[in-house]
Design an enzyme around this catalytic site. Structure first.
Site, PDB file in Angstrom:
ATOM      1  N   GLY A  37      51.386  93.147 -38.771  1.00 37.09           N
ATOM      2  CA  GLY A  37      52.866  93.418 -39.195  1.00 37.09           C
ATOM      3  C   GLY A  37      53.782  93.479 -37.871  1.00 37.09           C
ATOM      4  O   GLY A  37      54.828  93.792 -38.007  1.00 37.09           O
ATOM      5  N   GLY A  46      53.193  93.453 -23.460  1.00 35.44           N
ATOM      6  CA  GLY A  46      53.175  94.129 -24.791  1.00 35.44           C
ATOM      7  C   GLY A  46      54.301  95.080 -25.021  1.00 35.44           C
ATOM      8  O   GLY A  46      54.745  95.514 -23.655  1.00 35.44           O
ATOM      9  N   GLU A  58      53.250  99.304 -28.278  1.00 35.94           N
ATOM     10  CA  GLU A  58      52.933 100.976 -27.966  1.00 35.94           C
ATOM     11  C   GLU A  58      53.655 101.454 -26.953  1.00 35.94           C
ATOM     12  O   GLU A  58      53.583 102.683 -27.006  1.00 35.94           O
ATOM     13  CB  GLU A  58      51.404 100.653 -27.555  1.00 35.94           C
ATOM     14  CG  GLU A  58      50.625 100.129 -28.424  1.00 35.94           C
ATOM     15  CD  GLU A  58      49.010 100.224 -28.438  1.00 35.94           C
ATOM     16  OE1 GLU A  58      48.197 100.401 -29.353  1.00 35.94           O
ATOM     17  OE2 GLU A  58      48.808 100.007 -27.228  1.00 35.94           O
TER      18      GLU A  58
HETATM   19 MO1  MOS Z   1      45.813  99.943 -30.821  1.00 35.34          MO
HETATM   20  S1  MOS Z   1      45.514 101.804 -31.437  1.00 35.34           S
HETATM   21  O1  MOS Z   1      44.731  99.733 -29.689  1.00 35.34           O
HETATM   22  O2  MOS Z   1      45.385  99.116 -32.566  1.00 35.34           O
END
Ligand code: MOS
Length: 734
Positions: A471, A691, A694
Site C-alpha cells: 500500500g 525511508g 515510519e
Molecule cells: Mo515494519 S513494522 O518493519 O513492517
C-alpha cells in the site's frame, strides 16, 4: 553492484520521472477492485476447498484431549489437521510461538486445528463441533508484575544496554532534572486485509498465494516449518491490503493452508477470521518507560537516561523503545537499558515503526516536560541539544541531519509563535485549545536488494523483483526508477512484484524498502544499459538514454532496436558496503498538532496536524505524502484510542475485533499537512533516498499529548489519552 563510496551524479539525478508526484501505476486496479488479493484468487488453481482455523481457548497449558468425531461427520468436511496428525513440524526463524499448537499451548487463540471443507460455512460449522479439553496452567499476563524479574535483552545491532560517561553522578548533580515514567499499551496492527493464503501442492511442490511483506524470509520459514527445501516453495504476494509489520512473516493461515491442502489433497484457502487475528498473530507489546533528564539551567542536557520494560513469550524479543534516545539528543552522560519480562500473552513483534514509535511517545513528552521546567520553548530546548554526530560514538556523523531545519520550518508554517506557552490560555467556545509539538526520528537502514530487468522488441522495460507493495507505492517508485534509468516514459515500464521466482529484494519493513529496493532496480538497470550499448555498438561511457533513444556522439538509435532479435535481460543487486556503518543513516522531522479539548466532557478533537520531514530524496512526493498522512493518522490512534485490553486473569486481549479495537477514521483528523525538506543523501544509495513512512508516525502521539497539556494543564503519561484520564483533572473554567 557494491555501494561503498558516496553516490556520484547518475541518471537518476535528472529527476524527469523520479521525484515527480505521479499517480500510482496500480491505482486503477485498486480503485476498480480488480487488484487480486490473496483470498480472492479464485482463478489461480481449480477446486479450492475452505479451511477454518480453531484457536486455543486457553493461554497456557495443555490440550488434554480433542474429540474430532462430530466435526469429521459434519457435512462437507474433507480433513481436519491437528498437531497430532500433522506430522513433524519445524519452527520458523521469525515466529516465537508455534503456528500450530498442541499438546502444549503457548498463547490464547494459538491455532490448534484446521477444518477443511467444501464451503466456508461448512468448515466454520465443523470447527465449532470440535471438543477440546484443556489442562490450563498459570501464566504471567501483566507487564507491571514481572517487571522486576525482567532481563537485559538485545542483539548485536541493538544491544540491551548503552552507557557513556557517568550517568548517575551527572543526573544527581544536574541543576534541573526530570524523572518520569510513561506507559504505552499493547496495540494491534488492525490492517484492513486479514492474513490469508491459498495453498496448492503439485507432488512435493507447494504454491502459496498469500499476503506477505517479506517474500524470501517467508519462503525460508515455510521451508523450515514444513521440513522441505526452499526451492520446492513458490510464494506469491503481488497485492497486500496493509501489513504494518504484521505480515513481515508467515502466520497460521499460510502454514495451516499448506497442511490442510496436503491432508485434503486439494488446494485450500484460509483467511484468519478477524476475531482470531488479535490473539493468534502478533501485536506491538506494551512498554513501561522511565525517562531521566538532567540539564544545566540554560537547557544543556548533561544526563539522559531511558529504561524500557516490555514483555514477550519465552525466547521472544523486546520492544526496542530506547533506540532513538541513543541518537537524538546530545548529552555527555548517557544510559539506556532494554529489559524483557516473560509473559504468556500472544507474541509481541514489529508494528508500525517498532522501537521508535513507542519510544518517541515517552521521550518526546519528557522533552516537553523538561522544557517547561527550564522555562524554555520546547523547540528551542531541542535545538539547543541538537548534534551532528552520534552522541554515543562521536566519530560517526549522521549522513544528513536536518532536525533543526524541520523544527524551524514547522514552527513557521504552523504558526507556533502564536501559541500560548502557559497551558489553559486558549479557548474557542466550548473547546480548550492547545498546541503541541515533538521531534520525529526514525532510522533508515539499507538492505541488500536485487532485481531483474528485461527489454523487449517494443521497447518495453519489465522489472521483476520480490519486493512487495503493502500500500506504500513500491510499484510506482520502481517504475519511476526503471523509466528514468532507461530513458523511457512510465507507460513503457511493467513492474512485477512479490513473487519468490524473482530476485530477492529488501522487502517491505523498517522503512528500508523504498531506498533499498529502488537502488536494486538501479543496479539492474545499469547492467541492462551496458547490454544495450554493447548490442548497439555504442560507447557505454558517454551513452545517453532519453526519449526512448540511446545517443552516443553523433549517433542516436531507438532503445527497442537493442532487443529486436532477442529480449535483453539483466540482473543485479545493490550490496551496501559499510557507509551505513561509518555514518548514521536516519530520518528526521517535526510534528505539530493543535487539539481542542471539550471543557465539560474532556473529549479530545485533533484540529490540525503538520509534519515536516527530512528523509533524503523523496522519490514520489505524492505517494510519500500519502505514507506520512497515514502514519500521522496512526500516531493519532496511538495517542487517543488504540489499546488492546489485557485480561490479566486469563491472558488474552479482550477487544479482539474492529468494534472493540478502535482506529482513527477521517472524522478524527480534519486537516493534515506534510512538508518535505529538500535533501539528497549520497551516502544512502545511488537513489540518494531514505525511508519516510515510519518517520511519519514517530513523535505524533507525544505531540498530541503535549497539545492536550497545553490546552488543559493535564499531563497524561499513560497512553492512550482517553477522556477518563483527563476528566477528573480538567480545569474549572466555568
Ligand atoms: Mo515494519 S513494522 O518493519 O513492517
Amino acid at each position: 553492484m557494491k555501494f561503498d563510496t558516496p553516490a556520484a551524479t547518475n541518471p537518476i539525478d535528472r529527476l524527469k520521472i523520479v521525484g515527480q508526484p505521479l499517480d500510482r501505476i496500480e491505482g486503477p486496479l485498486k480503485t476498480t477492485g480488480t487488484a487480486p488479493y490473496a483470498y480472492e484468487r479464485h482463478d489461480v488453481v481449480p477446486n479450492q476447498a475452505y479451511g477454518h482455523v480453531l484457536g486455543s481457548a486457553i493461554a497456557k497449558g495443555r490440550i488434554a484431549s480433542m474429540d474430532l468425531a462430530a466435526a469429521k461427520a459434519a457435512p462437507g468436511v474433507l480433513a481436519i489437521v491437528t498437531a497430532e496428525n500433522a506430522g513433524k513440524l519445524g519452527k520458523g526463524e521469525y515466529n516465537t510461538a508455534k503456528l500450530l499448537g498442541g499438546p502444549e499451548i503457548e498463547h490464547y487463540h494459538q491455532a490448534v486445528a484446521l477444518v477443511v471443507a467444501e464451503t466456508f460455512e461448512q468448515a466454520r460449522h465443523a470447527a465449532e463441533l470440535i471438543k477440546v479439553q484443556y489442562a490450563p496452567a498459570k501464566g504471567a499476563y501483566d507487564l507491571a508484575a514481572p517487571r522486576d524479574k525482567a532481563k537485559p535483552a538485545g542483539t548485536d545491532d541493538e544491544p540491551a544496554d548503552s552507557a557513556v560517561g557517568a550517568f548517575d553522578g551527572a543526573f544527581a548533580a544536574a541543576a534541573v532534572t526530570l524523572d518520569a515514567t510513561y506507559t504505552t499499551p499493547d496495540q494491534a496492527h488492525a490492517m484492513m486485509e486479514p492474513h490469508a493464503s491459498i495453498a496448492a501442492w503439485d507432488g512435493d511442490k507447494l504454491s502459496l498465494w498469500t499476503s506477505n511483506q517479506m517474500i524470501a524470509w517467508s519462503v525460508g520459514d515455510m521451508a523450515k516449518t514444513l521440513g522441505i527445501s526452499k526451492d520446492k516453495i513458490h510464494l506469491m504476494s503481488p497485492y497486500i491490503g496493509g501489513g504494518f509489520g504484521g505480515k513481515l512473516w508467515v502466520r497460521a493461515d499460510a502454514v495451516m493452508a499448506a497442511l490442510g491442502a496436503r491432508a485434503a489433497k486439494r488446494p485450500v484457502k484460509v483467511a484468519l477470521q478477524r476475531p482470531l487475528m488479535f490473539n493468534n498473530t502478533t501485536h506491538r507489546p506494551a512498554t513501561i518507560q522511565r525517562l531521566r533528564l538532567g540539564a544545566t539551567k540554560d537547557g544543556t542536557i548533561t544526563a539522559i537516561g531511558h529504561d524500557s520494560w516490555s514483555g514477550d513469550l519465552p525466547d521472544g524479543k523486546p520492544e526496542t523503545a530506547v533506540m532513538q534516545t541513543r541518537l537524538l539528543y546530545a548529552g555527555a552522560n548517557r544510559l539506556t537499558r532494554l529489559r524483557l519480562a516473560v509473559l504468556d500473552l500472544p507474541e509481541g513483534n514489529s508494528m508500525r515503526a517498532p522501537g521508535e514509535a513507542p519510544g518517541m511517545m515517552a521521550l518526546e513528552i519528557a522533552m516537553d516536560e523538561m522544557a517547561e521546567k527550564l522555562g524554555l520553548d520546547p523547540i528551542e530546548f531541542r535545538i539547543r541539544n541538537d548534534t551532528q554526530v552520534d552522541p554515543e560514538k562521536p566519530e560517526r556523523s549522521f549522513s544528513q541531519r536536518q532536525l533543526t531545519e524541520c523544527l524551524k520550518t514547522g514552527a513557521e508554517r504552523f504558526g507556533w509563535s502564536a501559541r500560548k506557552a502557559q497551558p489553559k490560555q486558549a479557548r474557542d467556545g466550548r473547546w480548550l485549545v492547545g498546541r503541541g509539538m515533538a521531534a520525529a526520528y526514525r532510522g533508515s537502514p539499507v538492505i541488500k536488494s536485487g532485481a531483474r530487468v528485461r527489454l523487449d522488441a517494443k521497447g518495453t522495460v519489465t522489472v521483476e523483483t520480490d519486493m512487495t507493495d503493502i500500500g506504500t507505492g513500491s510499484y510506482t517508485i520502481i517504475a519511476q526508477t526503471a523509466a528514468e534509468m532507461m530513458g523511457v516514459p512510465l507507460d513503457k515500464v511493467v513492474v512485477k512484484l512479490g513473487d519468490s521466482a524473482f530476485p530477492v529484494s529488501a522487502g517491505s519493513g523498517g522503512q528500508f524498502g523504498a531506498n533499498s529496493a529502488t537502488a536494486g532496480v538501479y543496479a539492474a538497470c545499469v547492467k541492462l544499459r551496458e547490454a544495450v550499448t554493447g548490442k548497439l555498438g555504442l560507447n557505454a561511457a558517454n551513452a545517453q538514454f532519453a526519449d526512448g533513444q540511446v545517443r552516443s556522439g553523433e549517433r542516436s538509435i531507438a532503445l527497442a532496436d537493442a532487443a529486436k532479435d532477442a529480449e535483453l535481460v539483466a540482473e543485479d543487486s545493490i550490496e551496501f558496503g559499510g557507509l551505513d556503518k561509518k555514518h548514521q543513516l536516519s530520518t528526521f522531522g517535526a510534528h505539530f498538532v493543535e487539539v481542542g479539548v471539550d471543557a465539560a466532557t474532556a473529549e479530545v478533537r485533533i484540529r490540525r496536524m503538520l509534519a515536516v520531514c527530512a528523509a533524503g530524496r523523496i522519490l514520489n512526493p505524492k505517494s510519500a505524502r500519502s505514507q506520512v498522512i497515514g502514519a500521522m493518522t496512526m500516531g493519532a490512534g496511538a495517542a487517543l484510542i488504540e489499546e488492546l485490553a489485557v485480561d490479566t486473569r486469563h491472558g488474552f486481549f479482550v477487544n479482539h475485533d474492529l468494534v472493540g479495537y478502535e482506529v482513527p477514521v477521517h472524522a478524527d483528523i480534519p486537516h493534515q499537512e506534510v512538508i518535505f525538506l529538500d535533501e539528497t543523501d549520497p551516502l544512502s544509495s545511488p537513489m540518494k533516498a531514505k525511508g519516510v513512512g515510519e518517520l511519519g508516525i514517530c513523535g505524533v502521539a507525544a505531540a498530541v499529548a503535549n497539545a492536550i497539556y497545553n490546552a488543559t494543564g493535564v499531563r497524561v503519561r499513560d497512553y492512550p489519552i482517553t477522556l477518563d484520564k483527563l476528566l477528573e483533572k480538567m480545569p474549572d473554567v466555568g
